[in-house]
Design an enzyme around this catalytic site. Structure first.
Site, PDB file in Angstrom:
ATOM      1  N   LYS A 196       0.816  -1.387   0.075  1.00 52.07           N
ATOM      2  CA  LYS A 196      -0.119  -0.038   0.017  1.00 52.07           C
ATOM      3  C   LYS A 196       0.725   1.357   0.069  1.00 52.07           C
ATOM      4  O   LYS A 196       1.345   1.372   1.111  1.00 52.07           O
ATOM      5  CB  LYS A 196      -0.915   0.029   1.200  1.00 52.07           C
ATOM      6  CG  LYS A 196      -2.100   1.212   0.939  1.00 52.07           C
ATOM      7  CD  LYS A 196      -2.801   1.460   2.287  1.00 52.07           C
ATOM      8  CE  LYS A 196      -2.040   2.706   2.967  1.00 52.07           C
ATOM      9  NZ  LYS A 196      -1.941   3.725   2.260  1.00 52.07           N
ATOM     10  N   GLU A 271       9.151   0.577  11.031  1.00 51.46           N
ATOM     11  CA  GLU A 271      10.332   1.388  10.603  1.00 51.46           C
ATOM     12  C   GLU A 271       9.573   2.850  10.982  1.00 51.46           C
ATOM     13  O   GLU A 271       9.021   3.253  10.007  1.00 51.46           O
ATOM     14  CB  GLU A 271      10.930   1.135   9.413  1.00 51.46           C
ATOM     15  CG  GLU A 271      11.197  -0.083   8.924  1.00 51.46           C
ATOM     16  CD  GLU A 271      12.494  -0.359   9.596  1.00 51.46           C
ATOM     17  OE1 GLU A 271      13.305   0.436  10.135  1.00 51.46           O
ATOM     18  OE2 GLU A 271      13.125  -1.621   9.205  1.00 51.46           O
ATOM     19  N   CYS A 305      13.355  10.144   7.616  1.00 57.55           N
ATOM     20  CA  CYS A 305      13.330   9.598   8.930  1.00 57.55           C
ATOM     21  C   CYS A 305      14.545   9.799   9.633  1.00 57.55           C
ATOM     22  O   CYS A 305      14.496   9.845  10.835  1.00 57.55           O
ATOM     23  CB  CYS A 305      12.816   8.212   8.917  1.00 57.55           C
ATOM     24  SG  CYS A 305      13.797   7.108   7.747  1.00 57.55           S
ATOM     25  N   GLU A 403       9.392  15.102  16.079  1.00 62.56           N
ATOM     26  CA  GLU A 403       9.852  15.158  14.460  1.00 62.56           C
ATOM     27  C   GLU A 403       8.760  16.306  13.765  1.00 62.56           C
ATOM     28  O   GLU A 403       7.914  16.136  13.392  1.00 62.56           O
ATOM     29  CB  GLU A 403       9.331  13.614  13.940  1.00 62.56           C
ATOM     30  CG  GLU A 403      10.158  13.450  12.653  1.00 62.56           C
ATOM     31  CD  GLU A 403       9.932  12.070  11.960  1.00 62.56           C
ATOM     32  OE1 GLU A 403       8.636  11.630  12.240  1.00 62.56           O
ATOM     33  OE2 GLU A 403      10.703  11.564  11.458  1.00 62.56           O
TER      34      GLU A 403
END
Ligand code: NAD
Length: 503
Positions: A196, A271, A305, A403
């Site tokens: 996806k 992750e 990331c 973040e």
């Protein structure tokens, strides 16, 4: 020179990939593009001006059922009779096709994601092909062991078997590369996969689906379900017919995925995000660290990331490092990704841009903004944010811990090694870290003390298909790439054989 919106449209129509032919793109099931059972569409946009590139069908729960049935039929049928050597050959062929079509794929990636074409073509496409090629080689090298046991009449060995129907759920920052990170080891180990893509960036992956078919993979081995996270994503994570979910995305989504998957006890790898420390000691090479500090954060517009989003600098050189960084950030060229000299492209969506801008407003309250701090001037028609440098924040500021996932770095001073390690390890995350020093002993010692899945010394962000990537703590668990990834897509069966002959 930056293109006006009209010039941008004109340039795009010159370069437009044939794939963008005005048709609505379907779900990829059984090697065909099909419409969903219930009508739902996603607009795939160009972040440089938020114009429509194409519409794609969005999957619902009934389409997940259909893809699972197709995947299971392939797993238990034709795919189960495909040898490891043949799986390797198919992946190698896919790598070749990705390379043959790299220009077109890179352009689709830039148009739909906003990243500089230089980066898509120079980094993302080679990474994608390399990952398929690396795991092509691994398909034949995933054998088990024979094991000596106490019973001399026992012959014991292990088989490394595929887990079964696996799913990959990926974000929008590196669409093709992350698709390869999931697909390549899954297929090499003999699994089938339902992938996806993120709802923002389905286009390059749908073109990849055509190459999967062209490479010769049997129907059902790879399914691509465009769709929204809360609809298709949740249906995937809860589905009893899916044996493993490999998820890459935000920390909070990862938490939801883990909870949703617990109902069926499917295997999960996560992750997730990071707030990675990029550490500068006073003895670092000045030129090397200058480039490393800049690109550690601004690569891919900070939508990475492992971005070095906390620059920790030894106090004695703090002012110099900040001054250089402010100068370098201001000199970066912000603009549409299709322009050859663009350093900083558009952020992926208007919604994500608002989120990043919210953090920049917060930064002005929590600390002091030395460069950038808002939208890039003259580019208000797209999702452009000026490269931002933040200083003067207290250690507990939100911009130090959360973040931002945009072109914004917080620069913090440290006194000594213990202070540095405490600050570096002082967030909930543990994905990556950088160390800049000419003292080899210190580099190795600090590398051991940092809580991170990857540590770069006198470099930042290097990647290779052979090297595992993943995090610890709230950055998740599991590893993509390298030999470690094969283990994530294999299950171990022990076989006991009694070799004693009846008397
Ligand atoms: P996101 O979590 O919003 O979305 C990621 C994917 O999950 C998308 O495909 C989305 O549709 C899907 N999703 C959303 N809600 C879901 C749900 N409830 N159930 C199942 N699936 C769902 O993340 P994003 O904004 O697309 O990506 C940015 C994040 O990804 C950042 O946090 C970044 O750090 C992280 N990331 C991590 C790595 C890594 O390897 N550690 C690599 C790239 C990006």
């Amino acid at each position: 020179m930056t293109l006006t919106p009209a010039q941008n449209q004109a340039q795009k129509s010159l370069q437009k990939p044939a794939f963008l032919d005005g048709t609505v793109k379907g779900l990829f099931i059984d090697n065909e593009f099909v419409e969903p059972r219930e009508h739902a569409l996603i607009d795939a946009l160009d972040p440089a001006d938020n114009s429509l590139l194409a519409q794609v069908h969005a999957a619902g729960p009934a389409d997940v059922d259909r893809a699972v049935a197709s995947a299971r039929a392939a797993l238990e049928g034709p795919w189960s009779r495909v040898s490891a050597a043949e799986r390797g050959r198919l992946l190698w062929r896919l790598a070749d096709l990705v390379e043959e079509h790299a220009d077109e794929l890179a352009l689709l990636e830039t148009l739909n994601n906003g990243k500089p074409l230089r980066l898509a073509r120079g980094d993302d496409l080679p990474e994608t092909a390399n990952v398929f090629r690396y795991f092509a080689g691994f398909a034949t090298k995933n054998g088990g062991q024979t094991i000596d046991v106490a019973d001399v009449d026992a012959h014991v060995y292990t088989l490394h078997e595929p887990i079964g129907v696996t799913a990959g759920i990926i974000p929008w920052n590196y669409p093709l590369a992350l698709a390869a990170w999931k697909l390549a080891p899954a297929l090499a180990a003999g699994n089938v996969m339902i992938l996806k893509p993120a709802e923002q960036t389905p286009l390059s992956i749908l073109r990849l689906a055509e190459l999967v078919r062209e490479a010769g993979f049997p129907p059902g081995v790879v399914s691509i379900l465009n769709g929204y996270g809360h609809v298709a994503g949740e249906a995937i994570t809860q589905h009893p017919g899916i044996d493993k979910v490999a998820f890459t995305g935000e920390m909070s989504t990862g938490q939801r995925v883990a909870v949703a998957a617990s109902g069926t006890l499917k295997r999960v790898t996560l992750e997730l995000g990071g707030k990675s420390p990029n550490v500068v000691f006073a003895d670092a090479d000045p030129e090397q660290l200058r480039a490393g500090a800049l690109w550690g954060i601004f690569y891919n517009m900070g939508q990475d990331c492992s971005a070095g989003s906390r620059l920790l600098v030894e106090a004695s050189i703090y002012d110099d490092v900040v001054a250089n960084l402010v100068e370098d950030a201001a000199a970066l060229k912000v603009g549409p990704g299709i322009e050859a000299d663009t350093d900083i492209g558009a952020l992926v969506s208007a919604g994500h841009t608002e989120r990043v801008l919210g953090y920049l407003e917060l930064a002005a309250h929590e600390g002091s903004v030395q460069a950038g701090g808002g939208r890039a001037a003259g580019l208000e028609h797209g999702n452009f944010v000026a490269p931002t440098v933040i200083t003067g924040t207290p250690e507990d500021a939100r911009v130090v811990h959360e973040e931002i996932f945009g072109p914004a770095v917080v620069v913090l001073p440290f006194r000594d090694e213990d202070d540095l390690v405490a600050q570096a390890n002082g967030t909930a995350f543990g994905l990556a870290a950088g160390i800049w020093t000419r003292d080899v002993g210190r580099a190795h010692q600090v590398a051991r003390r940092l809580r991170a899945g990857t540590v770069w010394v006198n470099t930042y962000g290097d990647a290779d298909a052979a090297v595992p990537f993943g995090g610890t703590r709230m950055s998740g668990y599991g590893r993509d790439k390298g030999a470690y990834a094969m283990a994530e897509y294999s299950q171990v069966k022990a076989v006991w054989v009694n070799t004693a002959r009846p008397a």
